[in-house]
Design a protein around this motif. Sequence first.
Motif, PDB file in Angstrom:
ATOM      1  N   LEU A 162      43.052  50.689  31.323  1.00 18.86           N
ATOM      2  CA  LEU A 162      43.221  51.278  32.808  1.00 18.86           C
ATOM      3  C   LEU A 162      44.698  51.276  33.098  1.00 18.86           C
ATOM      4  O   LEU A 162      45.063  52.176  34.015  1.00 18.86           O
ATOM      5  N   ASN A 163      45.460  50.348  32.757  1.00 14.95           N
ATOM      6  CA  ASN A 163      46.952  50.201  33.062  1.00 14.95           C
ATOM      7  C   ASN A 163      47.066  49.843  34.541  1.00 14.95           C
ATOM      8  O   ASN A 163      48.071  50.245  35.420  1.00 14.95           O
ATOM      9  N   ILE A 164      46.106  49.386  35.343  1.00 12.52           N
ATOM     10  CA  ILE A 164      46.095  49.064  36.749  1.00 12.52           C
ATOM     11  C   ILE A 164      46.870  47.659  36.811  1.00 12.52           C
ATOM     12  O   ILE A 164      46.413  46.580  36.210  1.00 12.52           O
ATOM     13  N   PRO A 165      48.116  47.459  37.474  1.00 13.00           N
ATOM     14  CA  PRO A 165      48.935  46.074  37.479  1.00 13.00           C
ATOM     15  C   PRO A 165      47.932  45.196  38.418  1.00 13.00           C
ATOM     16  O   PRO A 165      47.366  45.761  39.202  1.00 13.00           O
ATOM     17  N   ILE A 166      48.091  44.076  38.014  1.00 14.33           N
ATOM     18  CA  ILE A 166      47.720  43.032  38.774  1.00 14.33           C
ATOM     19  C   ILE A 166      48.821  42.105  39.591  1.00 14.33           C
ATOM     20  O   ILE A 166      49.675  41.688  39.030  1.00 14.33           O
ATOM     21  N   VAL A 167      48.784  42.426  40.901  1.00 18.33           N
ATOM     22  CA  VAL A 167      50.072  41.681  41.627  1.00 18.33           C
ATOM     23  C   VAL A 167      49.605  40.713  42.688  1.00 18.33           C
ATOM     24  O   VAL A 167      48.338  40.395  42.952  1.00 18.33           O
ATOM     25  N   ASN A 168      50.444  40.007  43.164  1.00 19.45           N
ATOM     26  CA  ASN A 168      50.233  39.011  44.055  1.00 19.45           C
ATOM     27  C   ASN A 168      49.601  39.654  45.293  1.00 19.45           C
ATOM     28  O   ASN A 168      50.033  40.672  46.008  1.00 19.45           O
ATOM     29  N   SER A 169      48.653  38.831  45.979  1.00 19.85           N
ATOM     30  CA  SER A 169      47.813  39.623  46.902  1.00 19.85           C
ATOM     31  C   SER A 169      48.494  39.629  48.334  1.00 19.85           C
ATOM     32  O   SER A 169      48.118  40.367  49.371  1.00 19.85           O
ATOM     33  N   LYS A 170      49.759  39.060  48.495  1.00 16.18           N
ATOM     34  CA  LYS A 170      50.703  39.242  49.836  1.00 16.18           C
ATOM     35  C   LYS A 170      50.975  40.357  49.975  1.00 16.18           C
ATOM     36  O   LYS A 170      51.176  40.978  51.214  1.00 16.18           O
ATOM     37  N   ILE A 171      50.806  41.433  48.779  1.00 10.44           N
ATOM     38  CA  ILE A 171      51.216  42.845  49.246  1.00 10.44           C
ATOM     39  C   ILE A 171      50.317  43.426  50.024  1.00 10.44           C
ATOM     40  O   ILE A 171      50.657  44.501  50.686  1.00 10.44           O
ATOM     41  N   LEU A 172      48.942  43.187  50.250  1.00  8.17           N
ATOM     42  CA  LEU A 172      47.922  43.634  51.076  1.00  8.17           C
ATOM     43  C   LEU A 172      48.383  43.637  52.508  1.00  8.17           C
ATOM     44  O   LEU A 172      48.203  44.471  53.329  1.00  8.17           O
ATOM     45  N   LEU A 173      48.913  42.821  53.055  1.00  5.73           N
ATOM     46  CA  LEU A 173      49.523  42.546  54.509  1.00  5.73           C
ATOM     47  C   LEU A 173      50.632  43.394  54.859  1.00  5.73           C
ATOM     48  O   LEU A 173      50.871  43.789  55.957  1.00  5.73           O
ATOM     49  N   LYS A 174      51.546  43.474  53.568  1.00  2.94           N
ATOM     50  CA  LYS A 174      52.827  44.490  53.628  1.00  2.94           C
ATOM     51  C   LYS A 174      52.187  45.785  53.850  1.00  2.94           C
ATOM     52  O   LYS A 174      52.914  46.695  54.695  1.00  2.94           O
ATOM     53  N   GLU A 175      51.610  46.292  52.900  1.00  8.91           N
ATOM     54  CA  GLU A 175      51.191  47.689  52.929  1.00  8.91           C
ATOM     55  C   GLU A 175      49.870  48.061  53.772  1.00  8.91           C
ATOM     56  O   GLU A 175      49.911  49.173  54.137  1.00  8.91           O
ATOM     57  N   GLN A 176      49.073  47.286  54.086  1.00  6.50           N
ATOM     58  CA  GLN A 176      47.917  47.503  54.835  1.00  6.50           C
ATOM     59  C   GLN A 176      47.288  48.884  54.332  1.00  6.50           C
ATOM     60  O   GLN A 176      47.023  49.913  55.182  1.00  6.50           O
ATOM     61  N   PRO A 177      46.660  48.750  53.375  1.00  3.58           N
ATOM     62  CA  PRO A 177      45.817  49.883  52.782  1.00  3.58           C
ATOM     63  C   PRO A 177      44.728  50.323  53.568  1.00  3.58           C
ATOM     64  O   PRO A 177      44.269  49.440  54.427  1.00  3.58           O
ATOM     65  N   ASP A 178      44.297  51.619  53.337  1.00  2.00           N
ATOM     66  CA  ASP A 178      43.354  52.206  54.389  1.00  2.00           C
ATOM     67  C   ASP A 178      41.847  51.488  53.829  1.00  2.00           C
ATOM     68  O   ASP A 178      41.219  51.031  54.554  1.00  2.00           O
ATOM     69  N   TYR A 179      41.884  51.334  52.457  1.00  2.00           N
ATOM     70  CA  TYR A 179      40.690  50.666  51.985  1.00  2.00           C
ATOM     71  C   TYR A 179      40.991  49.720  50.715  1.00  2.00           C
ATOM     72  O   TYR A 179      41.789  49.889  50.090  1.00  2.00           O
ATOM     73  N   VAL A 180      40.207  48.573  50.880  1.00  2.00           N
ATOM     74  CA  VAL A 180      40.305  47.365  49.834  1.00  2.00           C
ATOM     75  C   VAL A 180      38.877  47.313  48.985  1.00  2.00           C
ATOM     76  O   VAL A 180      37.938  47.060  49.569  1.00  2.00           O
ATOM     77  N   LEU A 181      38.900  47.754  47.713  1.00  2.00           N
ATOM     78  CA  LEU A 181      37.685  47.627  46.872  1.00  2.00           C
ATOM     79  C   LEU A 181      37.471  46.068  46.548  1.00  2.00           C
ATOM     80  O   LEU A 181      38.484  45.556  45.497  1.00  2.00           O
ATOM     81  N   ILE A 182      36.399  45.670  46.864  1.00  2.00           N
ATOM     82  CA  ILE A 182      36.213  44.241  46.491  1.00  2.00           C
ATOM     83  C   ILE A 182      35.582  43.888  45.188  1.00  2.00           C
ATOM     84  O   ILE A 182      34.358  44.275  44.893  1.00  2.00           O
ATOM     85  N   LEU A 183      36.392  43.593  44.190  1.00  4.40           N
ATOM     86  CA  LEU A 183      35.855  43.491  42.848  1.00  4.40           C
ATOM     87  C   LEU A 183      34.924  42.232  42.329  1.00  4.40           C
ATOM     88  O   LEU A 183      34.040  42.388  41.736  1.00  4.40           O
ATOM     89  N   ALA A 184      35.475  41.257  43.258  1.00  5.69           N
ATOM     90  CA  ALA A 184      34.534  40.018  43.275  1.00  5.69           C
ATOM     91  C   ALA A 184      33.658  40.209  44.341  1.00  5.69           C
ATOM     92  O   ALA A 184      33.637  39.358  45.413  1.00  5.69           O
TER      93      ALA A 184
END
Length: 417
Positions: A365-387
């Motif tokens: 799928l080529n989706i990169p796995i990155v440090n979760s601290k990016i969430l607070l920086k980017e504040q995305p509109d939606y977060v899909l919880i895979l766990a």
Amino acid sequence: MQKISHNVKPGPLNFCQVCNSKNLKLIINLGKQPLADTLSNKKTDPRKIKKYPLKLVRCCNCSCSQLSYIVPGSEVYHKKYPYRTGITKTLKEYQKKLSKKLYSKYKLNKKSFVIDIGSNDGTLLEGFKKKTKILGVEPTNTAKIANRNGIKTIQNFINEVLAKRIVKKYGQADLITATNVFAHMADLGTVIRSIEILLKNNGHFVLENHYLLDIIKDLQFDTIYHEHIRNYSLKSLLHLFSYYKLKIIHAEKASRYGGNIRVHIAKDLNEKTSINVKKLLTIEKKFGLYNNFFYKKFNKDVLKSKKMLKEFITKIKKKKLLIVAKGCPARASTLLNYYNINVKQIPYIAEQPTSLKLNKYMPGLNIPIVNSKILLKEQPDYVLILAWHLWKPIVQKWKRKKLKSKFIIPLPKFKIV
């Protein structure tokens, strides 16, 4: 006693591994998929990623469910296998409670000997450390992490030769555990015979695994991946251990991974069986676990869940909104690959900073796995919880951290929180 082969070779599997019956029925076909925990170090052409059939079938005789194709264990559990138990707070707490419960139930002491098969980074054995003698058996490099943390661990697959070596050096075990690994081994007969060798005559073996009833009832199709060769019902486990000098004496449901079964097994065949065994068998029958309708509905509902999430992602992408994913358990690979959600829809998966999966890519799928601290920086509109089986503590944690995103829970029922 009937002669049954419980070891199977890599490749197509067209008979039940537990009872050897050929009366198998398809539960679900998830297509060809890559190995869930074999991550890429760089973006790779999806056509060049090695994929294997991912079909789940059920035995109409003993009710075991299993994959129709077996991948060699050396490929699945390679040295750089990235799963770690100890980095998930809820799981670490769960394992601590389990060790405490088993220590008390079996009246262990400092002279007692506990062996954990598939011990990973030693999280479960940590709870027995200083209270008993401990030993882990783990084939991947997570064994090195355990040893660094003072959890004596042999880096190897369990087998009868190794079991005899362990007994000669350390003696037989009072307790053997296998949590979320007993469905993973193709050489199942070798594993059980090794346990017979390792266990004292008055000792106990406790296993935990995903529970077939919960998988079907709660639409956990994403727990189907090449590591999980089998998914057990209690009926199938009773059938399995009837071929050995081991006896199931207690069974209970637990909360790990959205629902699992915990089974207690004695070497003393005269040990009394708890009423729980009969109760759980009754529940299985009442739910229709041995009936075809139960599985047909499951298949239909999985297709419905796929349609709902795909349509939702399409809708929010049209609105130019940002959707990302959080958490990268192995089950995420099954869900994303089956739904065909790639880097164009989900630009990254945010993962814990201690994860061995960081800076890698989801296979196919080529989706990169990155440090979760990016969430607070980017504040995305939606977060899909895979766990998604742990969605409540995940959402609570990130809301406390002031993440303003809306959270998508894909299963068992699609919802936004």
